[in-house]
Design a protein around this motif. Structure first.
Motif, PDB file in Angstrom:
ATOM      1  N   LEU A   1     -15.428  64.873  61.762  1.00  0.00           N
ATOM      2  CA  LEU A   1     -15.314  66.466  62.192  1.00  0.00           C
ATOM      3  C   LEU A   1     -16.176  67.244  61.140  1.00  0.00           C
ATOM      4  O   LEU A   1     -17.017  68.130  61.814  1.00  0.00           O
ATOM      5  N   LEU A   2     -16.390  66.963  59.996  1.00  0.00           N
ATOM      6  CA  LEU A   2     -17.214  67.458  58.971  1.00  0.00           C
ATOM      7  C   LEU A   2     -18.596  67.408  59.403  1.00  0.00           C
ATOM      8  O   LEU A   2     -19.608  68.246  59.106  1.00  0.00           O
ATOM      9  N   MET A   3     -19.010  66.079  60.023  1.00  0.00           N
ATOM     10  CA  MET A   3     -20.424  66.148  60.452  1.00  0.00           C
ATOM     11  C   MET A   3     -20.823  67.208  61.486  1.00  0.00           C
ATOM     12  O   MET A   3     -22.075  67.359  61.557  1.00  0.00           O
ATOM     13  N   PHE A   4     -19.912  67.676  62.331  1.00  0.00           N
ATOM     14  CA  PHE A   4     -20.454  68.618  63.430  1.00  0.00           C
ATOM     15  C   PHE A   4     -19.666  70.080  63.345  1.00  0.00           C
ATOM     16  O   PHE A   4     -20.185  70.907  64.058  1.00  0.00           O
ATOM     17  N   LEU A   5     -19.047  70.152  62.332  1.00  0.00           N
ATOM     18  CA  LEU A   5     -18.157  71.476  62.238  1.00  0.00           C
ATOM     19  C   LEU A   5     -18.336  72.003  60.880  1.00  0.00           C
ATOM     20  O   LEU A   5     -18.224  71.136  59.947  1.00  0.00           O
ATOM     21  N   PRO A   6     -18.025  73.476  60.846  1.00  0.00           N
ATOM     22  CA  PRO A   6     -17.944  74.017  59.445  1.00  0.00           C
ATOM     23  C   PRO A   6     -16.587  73.506  58.908  1.00  0.00           C
ATOM     24  O   PRO A   6     -15.598  73.131  59.742  1.00  0.00           O
ATOM     25  N   GLU A   7     -16.473  73.602  57.571  1.00  0.00           N
ATOM     26  CA  GLU A   7     -15.207  73.215  56.966  1.00  0.00           C
ATOM     27  C   GLU A   7     -13.830  73.724  57.547  1.00  0.00           C
ATOM     28  O   GLU A   7     -12.794  73.031  57.861  1.00  0.00           O
ATOM     29  N   GLU A   8     -14.035  75.085  57.732  1.00  0.00           N
ATOM     30  CA  GLU A   8     -12.716  76.032  58.426  1.00  0.00           C
ATOM     31  C   GLU A   8     -12.300  75.312  59.729  1.00  0.00           C
ATOM     32  O   GLU A   8     -11.198  75.032  60.182  1.00  0.00           O
ATOM     33  N   ASP A   9     -13.435  75.107  60.681  1.00  0.00           N
ATOM     34  CA  ASP A   9     -13.301  74.684  62.072  1.00  0.00           C
ATOM     35  C   ASP A   9     -12.920  73.163  61.921  1.00  0.00           C
ATOM     36  O   ASP A   9     -12.096  72.871  62.705  1.00  0.00           O
ATOM     37  N   ALA A  10     -13.475  72.429  60.926  1.00  0.00           N
ATOM     38  CA  ALA A  10     -12.905  71.116  60.994  1.00  0.00           C
ATOM     39  C   ALA A  10     -11.605  70.992  60.482  1.00  0.00           C
ATOM     40  O   ALA A  10     -10.812  70.026  61.103  1.00  0.00           O
ATOM     41  N   PHE A  11     -11.096  71.799  59.539  1.00  0.00           N
ATOM     42  CA  PHE A  11      -9.629  71.844  59.272  1.00  0.00           C
ATOM     43  C   PHE A  11      -8.630  72.125  60.444  1.00  0.00           C
ATOM     44  O   PHE A  11      -7.581  71.313  60.697  1.00  0.00           O
ATOM     45  N   TRP A  12      -8.983  73.151  61.275  1.00  0.00           N
ATOM     46  CA  TRP A  12      -8.062  73.359  62.240  1.00  0.00           C
ATOM     47  C   TRP A  12      -8.393  72.386  63.558  1.00  0.00           C
ATOM     48  O   TRP A  12      -7.581  72.321  64.316  1.00  0.00           O
ATOM     49  N   ALA A  13      -9.375  71.982  63.588  1.00  0.00           N
ATOM     50  CA  ALA A  13      -9.706  70.691  64.609  1.00  0.00           C
ATOM     51  C   ALA A  13      -8.792  69.414  64.222  1.00  0.00           C
ATOM     52  O   ALA A  13      -8.141  69.057  65.086  1.00  0.00           O
ATOM     53  N   LEU A  14      -8.842  69.142  62.807  1.00  0.00           N
ATOM     54  CA  LEU A  14      -7.745  68.157  62.509  1.00  0.00           C
ATOM     55  C   LEU A  14      -6.436  68.638  62.794  1.00  0.00           C
ATOM     56  O   LEU A  14      -5.443  67.905  63.065  1.00  0.00           O
ATOM     57  N   ALA A  15      -5.888  69.880  62.461  1.00  0.00           N
ATOM     58  CA  ALA A  15      -4.725  70.303  62.631  1.00  0.00           C
ATOM     59  C   ALA A  15      -4.293  70.288  64.224  1.00  0.00           C
ATOM     60  O   ALA A  15      -3.050  69.703  64.506  1.00  0.00           O
ATOM     61  N   GLN A  16      -5.091  70.741  65.125  1.00  0.00           N
ATOM     62  CA  GLN A  16      -4.785  70.499  66.633  1.00  0.00           C
ATOM     63  C   GLN A  16      -4.831  69.203  66.940  1.00  0.00           C
ATOM     64  O   GLN A  16      -3.848  68.601  67.797  1.00  0.00           O
ATOM     65  N   LEU A  17      -5.620  68.061  66.380  1.00  0.00           N
ATOM     66  CA  LEU A  17      -5.242  66.822  66.588  1.00  0.00           C
ATOM     67  C   LEU A  17      -3.836  66.163  66.127  1.00  0.00           C
ATOM     68  O   LEU A  17      -3.468  65.310  66.855  1.00  0.00           O
TER      69      LEU A  17
END
Length: 260
Positions: free
Chosen positions: A8-24
């Motif tokens: 996720l961090l390869m394609f998203l900023p840190e905050e967006d990657a965190f919320w993407a992981l939370a949604q997963l």
């Protein structure tokens, strides 16, 4: 989960990657939380479903794997826990993650079936060690099929499995879902001060004067510096040298050996 966060961090900023992981973890389409709780209930549920797919769609391969004592629990954990991260070529893995984010956990069961279907002829010829090495390590090497050809096979599997009523495993139980809303933790008591405040310190202890006892005898003064201290031992004791007696200071006679 570190490898998932890395993708996720390869394609998203840190905050967006965190919320993407939370949604997963907690979203209805993916619900990955059940994969990582103690006991791995979702992993076990998907492994049992994978064995059912093998039995119905690839019975000859299932029989061969049973004869070689090749359990699905040997190769499938990383397939389902991380959506094939480290188990397929990286370029193909990124495309699988695109499909996984779009279509959800249906991609996990369909891709597991696709891998065995595409490599079926080779797998039927391998002994136990070969099966283990191929399904755990060799799959990460480049395949003879192009990525687009593999994705076409995946789409066919996603069409075939619903017809067989093997699209998804049975519904999840309550043990796979979080018990508290995301981000909430039990409140711990406030830590106390490291050092006590002056108000809480106990008053200093006052030593009471000792009661006068019997008068102690004054000690005799010690010898002047440089003089040795000679202590006489209690009698009786044998001396190794002749003592100087008062009558012997002027050479007077006396016994040659003196016993005290």
């Amino acid at each position: 989960m570190s490898e998932i966060a890395a993708v996720l961090l390869m394609f998203l900023p840190e905050e967006d990657a965190f919320w993407a992981l939370a949604q997963l973890m907690v979203g209805d389409r993916h619900s990955m939380h059940g994969f990582f709780v103690p006991g791995f209930p979702k992993l076990l549920r998907f492994q049992r479903h994978h064995e059912r797919v093998l039995q119905r769609a690839l019975p000859d391969l299932r029989k061969h794997m049973d004869e070689e004592q090749m359990s699905t629990g040997i190769y499938s954990p990383k397939w389902f826990l991380q959506c094939f991260l480290g188990r397929t070529p990286f370029s193909l893995t990124l495309k699988l993650w695109d499909a996984y984010i779009l279509d959800g956990e249906r991609v996990l069961t369909a891709m597991a079936y696709t891998i065995l279907k595409v490599h079926r002829k080779r797998l039927l010829k391998l002994p136990l060690d070969g099966l283990r090495e191929f399904l755990q390590d060799s799959l990460a090497q480049p395949w003879t099929l192009e990525d687009e050809a593999v994705l076409r096979q995946l789409r066919c599997s996603m069409t075939q499995l619903p017809r067989m009523r093997c699209d998804l495993p049975p519904p999840a139980g309550p043990e796979e879902f979080p018990t508290r809303p995301l981000g909430l933790e039990p409140v711990s008591p406030a830590p106390g001060p490291l050092l006590p405040s002056p108000a809480s310190e106990p008053p200093p202890r006052v030593e009471e004067p000792a009661s006068p006892g019997p008068a102690a005898r004054p000690e005799p003064p010690g010898p002047p510096p440089g003089q040795a201290i000679v202590q006489l031992a209690p009698q009786p004791r044998r001396w190794n040298s002749l003592p100087t007696l008062p009558g012997q200071q002027d050479g007077a006679g006396g016994p040659g050996t003196w016993w005290a």
